[in-house]
Design a protein around this motif. Structure first.
Motif, short mmCIF file in Angstrom:
data_model
loop_
_atom_site.label_atom_id
_atom_site.label_comp_id
_atom_site.label_asym_id
_atom_site.label_seq_id
_atom_site.Cartn_x
_atom_site.Cartn_y
_atom_site.Cartn_z
N CYS A 306 -6.10 3.35 -1.70
CA CYS A 306 -4.75 2.86 -1.32
C CYS A 306 -4.55 2.54 -0.06
CB CYS A 306 -3.78 3.83 -1.91
SG CYS A 306 -3.76 5.28 -1.04
N GLY A 307 -5.30 2.99 0.98
CA GLY A 307 -4.95 2.85 2.47
C GLY A 307 -3.64 3.36 2.64
N VAL A 308 -2.48 2.91 3.24
CA VAL A 308 -1.16 3.50 3.29
C VAL A 308 -0.26 3.14 2.21
CG1 VAL A 308 -1.57 3.43 5.90
CG2 VAL A 308 -0.55 1.42 4.83
N ALA A 309 -0.73 2.92 1.23
CA ALA A 309 0.05 2.79 -0.14
C ALA A 309 1.11 1.44 -0.12
CB ALA A 309 0.67 3.93 -0.41
N SER A 310 0.55 0.52 0.42
CA SER A 310 1.55 -0.70 0.42
C SER A 310 1.72 -1.53 -0.78
CB SER A 310 1.34 -1.61 1.57
OG SER A 310 1.65 -1.30 2.92
N PHE A 311 0.74 -1.34 -1.43
CA PHE A 311 0.73 -1.86 -2.92
C PHE A 311 1.65 -1.13 -3.63
CE2 PHE A 311 -0.97 -1.96 -7.25
CZ PHE A 311 -1.02 -3.61 -7.53
N GLY A 312 1.42 0.14 -3.66
CA GLY A 312 2.49 0.99 -4.51
C GLY A 312 4.04 0.93 -4.01
N ALA A 313 4.15 0.75 -2.63
CA ALA A 313 5.30 0.68 -1.98
C ALA A 313 6.30 -0.22 -2.47
CB ALA A 313 5.38 0.85 -0.43
N TYR A 314 5.72 -1.56 -2.42
CA TYR A 314 6.36 -2.91 -2.75
C TYR A 314 6.57 -2.83 -4.23
CZ TYR A 314 6.54 -4.27 1.84
OH TYR A 314 6.90 -4.70 3.31
N LEU A 315 5.88 -2.05 -5.12
CA LEU A 315 5.99 -2.24 -6.72
C LEU A 315 7.14 -1.54 -7.09
CD1 LEU A 315 2.37 -2.00 -8.40
CD2 LEU A 315 4.09 -3.65 -8.63
N LEU A 316 7.60 -0.61 -6.09
CA LEU A 316 8.67 0.36 -6.67
C LEU A 316 9.84 -0.54 -6.55
CD1 LEU A 316 8.28 3.31 -4.17
CD2 LEU A 316 8.35 3.55 -6.62
N SER A 317 10.03 -1.52 -5.79
CA SER A 317 11.23 -2.40 -5.95
C SER A 317 11.20 -3.36 -7.29
CB SER A 317 11.35 -3.45 -4.59
OG SER A 317 10.07 -4.21 -4.65
N ARG A 318 9.98 -3.25 -8.04
CA ARG A 318 9.85 -4.03 -9.22
C ARG A 318 9.80 -2.93 -10.23
NH1 ARG A 318 6.45 -9.42 -8.00
NH2 ARG A 318 6.62 -9.17 -5.70
N ASN A 319 10.45 -1.86 -10.26
CA ASN A 319 10.32 -0.86 -11.25
C ASN A 319 9.11 -0.22 -11.78
OD1 ASN A 319 12.85 0.44 -11.84
ND2 ASN A 319 13.75 -1.27 -13.34
N VAL A 325 -3.92 6.81 -4.85
CA VAL A 325 -5.07 7.82 -4.42
C VAL A 325 -6.23 7.32 -3.46
CG1 VAL A 325 -4.58 8.93 -6.60
CG2 VAL A 325 -6.34 7.21 -6.40
N ALA A 326 -6.61 8.37 -2.79
CA ALA A 326 -7.60 8.29 -1.65
C ALA A 326 -8.49 9.51 -1.31
CB ALA A 326 -7.08 7.37 -0.33
N PRO A 327 -9.65 9.49 -1.04
CA PRO A 327 -9.97 10.75 -0.38
C PRO A 327 -9.81 11.20 0.86
CG PRO A 327 -11.72 9.19 -0.42
CD PRO A 327 -10.54 8.39 -1.13
N LYS A 328 -9.88 12.26 1.30
CA LYS A 328 -9.62 12.86 2.56
C LYS A 328 -10.95 12.63 3.45
CE LYS A 328 -7.71 16.05 5.56
NZ LYS A 328 -7.45 17.64 5.94
N ASP A 329 -11.14 11.23 3.87
CA ASP A 329 -12.30 11.01 4.36
C ASP A 329 -12.12 10.53 5.97
OD1 ASP A 329 -11.20 8.59 4.08
OD2 ASP A 329 -12.59 7.45 2.81
N GLN A 334 -4.46 8.77 5.41
CA GLN A 334 -3.88 7.82 4.39
C GLN A 334 -2.92 8.28 3.56
OE1 GLN A 334 -7.04 4.97 2.83
NE2 GLN A 334 -8.21 6.66 3.18
N ILE A 335 -3.15 9.24 2.76
CA ILE A 335 -2.22 9.93 1.89
C ILE A 335 -1.11 10.31 2.66
CG2 ILE A 335 -2.01 11.45 -0.01
CD1 ILE A 335 -3.47 9.01 -0.60
N GLN A 336 -1.42 10.95 3.69
CA GLN A 336 -0.16 11.55 4.48
C GLN A 336 0.65 10.60 4.89
OE1 GLN A 336 -1.24 13.70 8.17
NE2 GLN A 336 0.23 14.96 8.06
N PHE A 337 0.19 9.34 5.39
CA PHE A 337 1.26 8.25 5.63
C PHE A 337 1.90 7.76 4.44
CE2 PHE A 337 -1.37 7.44 9.47
CZ PHE A 337 -0.45 7.31 10.55
N ALA A 338 1.40 7.73 3.39
CA ALA A 338 1.85 7.24 2.15
C ALA A 338 2.93 8.25 1.80
CB ALA A 338 0.64 7.20 1.08
N LEU A 339 2.99 9.53 1.83
CA LEU A 339 4.03 10.24 1.43
C LEU A 339 4.99 10.41 2.34
CD1 LEU A 339 1.44 13.04 -0.08
CD2 LEU A 339 3.29 12.01 -1.17
N GLU A 340 4.55 10.30 3.76
CA GLU A 340 5.72 10.00 4.72
C GLU A 340 6.84 8.88 4.76
OE1 GLU A 340 7.64 11.75 8.30
OE2 GLU A 340 6.12 12.65 6.77
N ARG A 341 5.94 7.87 4.06
CA ARG A 341 6.91 6.59 3.70
C ARG A 341 7.72 6.94 2.74
NH1 ARG A 341 2.67 1.65 3.41
NH2 ARG A 341 4.94 0.53 3.65
#
Length: 689
Positions: A306-319, A325-329, A334-341
């Motif tokens: 997912c990278g920093v999860a911008s795909f999911g972040a912008y889908l939230l506004s569309r319900n 998901v991403a590995p800790k590589d 990546q996941i830490q940034f997503a959850l902080e957002r």
């Protein structure tokens, strides 16, 4: 004569009759007792007198007579115990008086009394009391953490045993500030026979009893997170102080750091394959396939790599709820940034085991340059995508083989086409960077393939919802013949519609499941409504919420009904029935987990933890401190936890939360003070420097 008549009437009254009866009865008992006391063998103590009492020891009638015992004892007879000859007997008149008995020694002075109770001399409860010892193997090692402890008594599994009450947990070392126990177990990873399939990114948990026993510290300068929706676009640098992603992906519009304001990271909303922004990318997908209606038919999505999860972040506004998901590589934050957002995310890897989500969970699965070779090992990783994809759902792939015409990439595209065809997926659209496939609604295509076609269908005995430490299987998960899982209503109707898969859940009740489903929803709706009114939940900064024992997802549904601006990850413990399919059919997010092990997320990633009835169940399997320390690890400073539990475990929970430095308050439930349940409201404070 009139007074005489009055006196006669008085004699006939019931009260006088009763009094007369009592007097007569008393006299009768007194006479009988006195009469029986004259018989020494049936003496009544109450009536006995010292003058006529029988002596305590009777005198033998042979006391003045003598006897010759030699005639009845054989000569040279010996004592059977001492083996010594018995002397010749003498008559009673010749016998010398027996020697006086030896003096009785005085008793030793009483030992000093040791107090083991919790009450002082005045009957007041006190914390200053002495305790007993425990066996060495019961003691908890505290060398690394430096925790201050003392031994007290507790009941675990209904059996009394010693435990260690921790007065105060120490801070872990600074290097553990982003520690994920099951993903950072370096010793276990070194022992792996192979890592070529990504085994090192999977769970390798510490041995039970050697897990976390300290408090994970925040980074220096940690601040309260920026509230949603601003957090979608910016977060504090001090909360995730890592610049690797900026250096590697800054040119791809993932993340940036304003040189004029270095206190924040900025998220422009782009990605490797959608450099013009996530909104434009989502519009393109909707136009490519008209039946992809975000927020209606498409409600739950999975973003792989997912990278920093911008795909999911912008889908939230569309319900649409998206699990990113991403590995800790090498891009480990990546996941830490997503959850902080404030975006749903978990650390997970496509490697050798199933992901912790049920079959037919996601309406859409997306992979944009996720660096996964889907065709390796006869497509076993794409078979895992197929297992989790809902019947009739869509797989969107944005990658170089889709649009580049180089020999090696065209070969990869051909392999992908062959694999998806063998899975009976239909390529519905290929445009620009993106190719979109659709999964069939039933097993007809699979059953009509030629014999020996690979990959085969899984055995009917295979449970596609069995995901806890389950290896990937090189077969196609069957779609239920009754169509359950594929035929769910559109959002939002599906939230409160009892799904067909409710009937497949194995638990104690085999009837009235729809009634149980509806009752749970009503229960949590009322409870959350009470929290909002009495505890001012609308003023709380709720964004990332974890329900640690979710059932059918009623708590998450209630938060949605009351329009609280948050998302909920509903956890289904392995110790109970697997209700995950129902949670996803409702349009909610969930995951399976064992709370006796650490959770796959970074420290400080949830604003709110909800645990109802969790500890009274899990204490049979592991120590409650194990779970509470994990809760402290994943809870943000300033975050809150609500623990709804039975009274018999609440005391120990309070002790541990106090040792962790949480501010707590014990409250009655809505059932009142006589209920067997209580609610412990907790707040995690920012540790002092």
């Amino acid at each position: 004569m009139k007074p005489f008549a009055t006196n006669r009437d008085l004699l006939k009254t019931p009260a006088l009759i009763k009094i007369s009866a009592v007097i007569l009865a008393t006299a009768a008992f007194f006479y009988l007792g006195k009469h029986l006391s004259d018989d020494g063998y049936k003496q009544l103590v109450f009536f006995s007198s010292s003058e006529n009492s029988i002596p305590e020891v009777s005198i033998s009638p042979n006391s003045n007579k003598t006897f010759n015992l030699s005639s009845i004892i054989p000569p040279n007879h010996t004592d059977i115990e001492t083996a010594q000859p018995i002397p010749s007997p003498v008559t009673a008149t010749e016998a010398s008086p027996p020697p006086p008995p030896p003096p009785i020694p005085s008793p030793p002075p009483p030992a000093t009394i040791r107090t083991f109770g919790v009450l002082d001399a005045n009957g007041v409860m006190s914390d200053d009391f002495e305790v007993g010892e425990v066996e060495e193997d019961e003691a908890i090692e505290e060398e690394e953490s430096g925790n201050k402890t003392e031994i007290v008594q507790l009941r675990n599994d209904g059996v009394s045993k010693p435990r260690v009450r921790v007065k105060k947990f120490a801070m872990c070392r600074e290097s553990m500030r982003e520690y994920i126990p099951c993903l950072d177990n370096a010793d276990a990873i070194k022992k792996l026979r192979s890592t070529e399939r990504g085994e090192k990114f999977e769970r390798h948990c510490p041995v039970k009893g050697r897990g976390l026993n300290c408090l994970v510290p925040p980074p220096k300068g940690y601040r309260q997170p920026i509230p949603w929706p601003r957090s979608r676009d910016e977060v504090w640098f001090s909360n995730v102080p890592h610049t690797r992603l900026v250096e590697d992906k800054g040119g791809q519009n993932w993340i940036s750091r304003d040189p004029r304001d270095k206190s924040k990271f900025k998220f422009p909303g782009g990605g490797t394959q959608f450099i013009h922004g996530a909104d434009e990318y989502l519009d393109q997908i909707s136009k490519m396939v008209s039946v992809i209606t975000f927020g209606k038919r498409i409600r739950v999505a999975l973003d792989v790599g997912c990278g920093v999860a911008s795909f999911g972040a912008y889908l939230l506004s569309r319900n649409v709820l998206t699990m990113s998901v991403a590995p800790k590589d090498v891009h480990e934050n990546q996941i830490q940034f997503a959850l902080e957002r404030g975006v749903p995310a978990m650390a997970a890897a496509f490697a050798t085991r199933r992901l912790l989500y049920p079959s037919q969970a996601f309406d859409l699965i997306h992979c944009s340059r996720c660096r996964i070779n889907w065709t390796r090992d006869d497509g076993i990783l794409l078979l895992e995508i197929n297992r989790m994809l809902r019947a009739g759902g869509f797989f969107a792939w944005a990658a170089q083989p889709v649009y580049k015409h180089e020999a090696a990439l065209e070969e990869q595209w051909t392999e992908m086409l062959n694999l998806t065809t063998s899975l009976c997926w239909k390529l519905v659209k290929k445009e620009g960077y993106i190719a979109i496939w659709q999964k069939p609604l039933n097993n007809n295509c699979y059953l009509s393939r030629e014999a020996g076609t690979k990959p085969p269908l899984c055995d009917e005995s295979d449970d596609p919802d069995n995901v806890w430490y389950t290896n990937l299987k090189p077969c196609i998960s069957r779609i239920p013949e009754n169509g359950s899982g594929g035929s769910v209503p559109s959002w939002p109707a599906r939230l409160h519609t009892p799904p067909d898969r409710l009937q497949t859940i194995t638990f104690d009740s085999y009837i009235a499941r729809k009634e149980l489903f509806k009752a749970e929803s009503r229960f949590w709706n009322e409870i959350v409504g009470g929290y909002i009114r009495a505890l001012k939940w609308r003023k709380m900064k709720l964004r990332n919420v974890l329900d640690m024992r979710a059932g059918f997802g009623g708590f998450a549904a209630a938060l949605n009904d009351h329009k609280l601006d948050c998302w909920v990850l509903s956890v289904v413990p392995i110790s109970g029935p697997n209700t995950l399919p129902v949670i996803y059919d409702r349009g909610l997010l969930g995951v399976m987990h064992d709370w006796c092990e650490p959770f796959d997320t970074y420290p400080r990633t949830y604003d709110f933890l909800h645990a109802s009835g969790l500890f009274s169940v899990e204490r049979k399997r592991c120590e409650m401190s194990t779970i509470l320390l994990e809760m402290d690890r994943i809870l943000r400073p300033g975050g809150r936890a609500y623990i709804r539990e039975t009274i018999d475990v609440m005391d120990e929970i309070q002790e541990i939360t106090k040792a962790m430095g949480w501010r707590t308050s014990l409250r009655d439930t809505s059932e009142g003070p006589h209920s067997s349940y209580r609610i412990l409201t907790c707040e995690k404070r920012l540790p002092r420097a």
